[in-house]
Design a protein around this motif. Structure first.
Motif, short mmCIF file in Angstrom:
data_model
loop_
_atom_site.label_atom_id
_atom_site.label_comp_id
_atom_site.label_asym_id
_atom_site.label_seq_id
_atom_site.Cartn_x
_atom_site.Cartn_y
_atom_site.Cartn_z
N THR A 31 3.91 5.01 -2.30
CA THR A 31 3.67 3.57 -2.33
C THR A 31 3.92 3.02 -3.72
O THR A 31 3.37 3.52 -4.71
N LEU B 82 3.96 -0.59 -6.02
CA LEU B 82 3.57 -1.99 -6.15
C LEU B 82 4.54 -2.69 -7.10
O LEU B 82 4.75 -2.24 -8.23
N TRP C 80 4.79 -2.55 -1.74
CA TRP C 80 3.85 -3.66 -1.76
C TRP C 80 4.24 -4.59 -2.91
O TRP C 80 4.81 -4.14 -3.92
N VAL D 59 -2.15 2.78 -5.54
CA VAL D 59 -0.74 3.08 -5.30
C VAL D 59 -0.27 4.22 -6.22
O VAL D 59 -0.93 4.56 -7.20
#
Length: 321
Positions: free
Chosen positions: A158, A160, A184, A215
């Motif tokens: 993940t 960001l 994200w 994250v």
């Protein structure tokens, strides 16, 4: 020839010193060539130049622009790599202490013609338009290097992206999704957040919002306004890759959290010629394309600069000639 340029800096009112008018034709020294510019993208670097950041008065008048696409002297469609290494430098040109960008030491690309080192001219893939290709050498190359060269992250993790709508941020979203990351984003407005979701982001949050979970990595270009949130959003052992600081270069360091959770903070600047070639191959192979907010003729450069200064962007701003 027609060009967008600056003759005197204005730190507090950069648009007041933006000029669009006639400048002398470029002269190409040995080892250089001339490119007829067809498209050039706008970057925050150009606003910094109007303010005099990194561009002292004695180097002005200076034509703006760091990247471009156009025609070489034989009429072939080409892309201009914006990092100019010093003579004799071997290896990663972004590590050359004397490297420069167009519009810093040498006249920039925001003109009908520009002189560039022959090494900085790359063939443009037929699959990309000239406007799309003009977006690659600065913003998209910066994003490519952040994600695939510097971060050490792997598909499935993940990421960001702080600031949902700028050129580098939109590139990070598109490239990250194409490579299999969970992406994200944060954005200041519902419109910007929805725009990121439309590009493929998995989730979008208000700036500074508490995330559902921490994250693996943060891609940071905003600086002071988002830095604390970036540090607090990381898992232990996570990584921040930072390539810019558009809201200010002196954030609180959050050093206690950095060492206690063993975070990595990695700087990244632009990219190499070889990385630009790899980025173009990725665009060709995957079908991803730069996100263009608006195309304007260079004669309307002020409108594009105003959009960037006011944060009214949803991708890249491109000037055509």
């Amino acid at each position: 020839m027609l060009a967008a340029f600056v003759s005197t800096p204005a730190p507090k009112d950069p648009l007041s010193v933006l000029e669009v008018g006639e400048r002398p034709e470029p002269e190409a020294p040995d080892g250089w060539t001339t490119v007829q510019v067809k498209a050039v993208s706008l970057n925050h670097h150009d606003l910094f130049s109007l303010r005099g950041v990194g561009l002292p008065q004695e180097r002005m008048p200076m034509i703006l622009g760091t990247d471009a696409a156009g025609l070489d002297e034989d009429g072939n469609e080409v892309v201009v790599h914006g990092v100019v290494a010093s003579p004799g430098w071997i290896g990663d040109e972004t590590l050359d202490p004397k490297r420069t960008l167009f519009s810093e030491l040498y006249q920039g690309t925001m003109a009908e013609r520009v002189a560039v080192p022959r090494r900085n001219v790359l063939p443009k893939p037929a699959e990309l338009s000239l406007a799309e290709a003009a977006c690659l050498p600065t913003a998209w190359l910066t994003a490519y290097r952040m994600l695939f060269v510097k971060s050490g992250l792997r598909p499935g993790q993940t990421v960001l992206v702080q600031g949902a709508s700028g050129g580098v941020a939109t590139a990070l979203v598109v490239l990250g999704k194409a490579a299999g990351f969970r992406v994200w984003v944060t954005g200041r407005s519902e419109e910007k957040r929805q725009g990121a979701l439309d590009l493929g982001a998995d989730q979008a949050f208000e700036t500074g919002a508490r995330l559902p979970e921490r994250v693996d990595g943060v891609m940071e270009t905003v600086g002071e306004a988002t830095w604390s949130h970036s540090v607090k959003s990381l898992k232990p052992g996570g990584v921040i890759v930072i390539s810019g600081a558009t809201t200010g270069p002196n954030p609180g360091a959050e050093l206690n959290r950095v060492f206690f959770t063993q975070l990595s903070v990695i700087g990244s600047t632009m990219g190499t010629r070889e990385e630009l070639e790899a980025l173009m191959r990725m665009c060709t192979a995957t079908g991803v394309r730069p996100v263009i907010d608006v195309e304007l003729p260079l004669t309307q450069a002020r409108e594009g600069f105003e959009r960037m200064l006011e944060g009214r962007t949803a991708g890249k701003i491109v000037f055509t000639l």
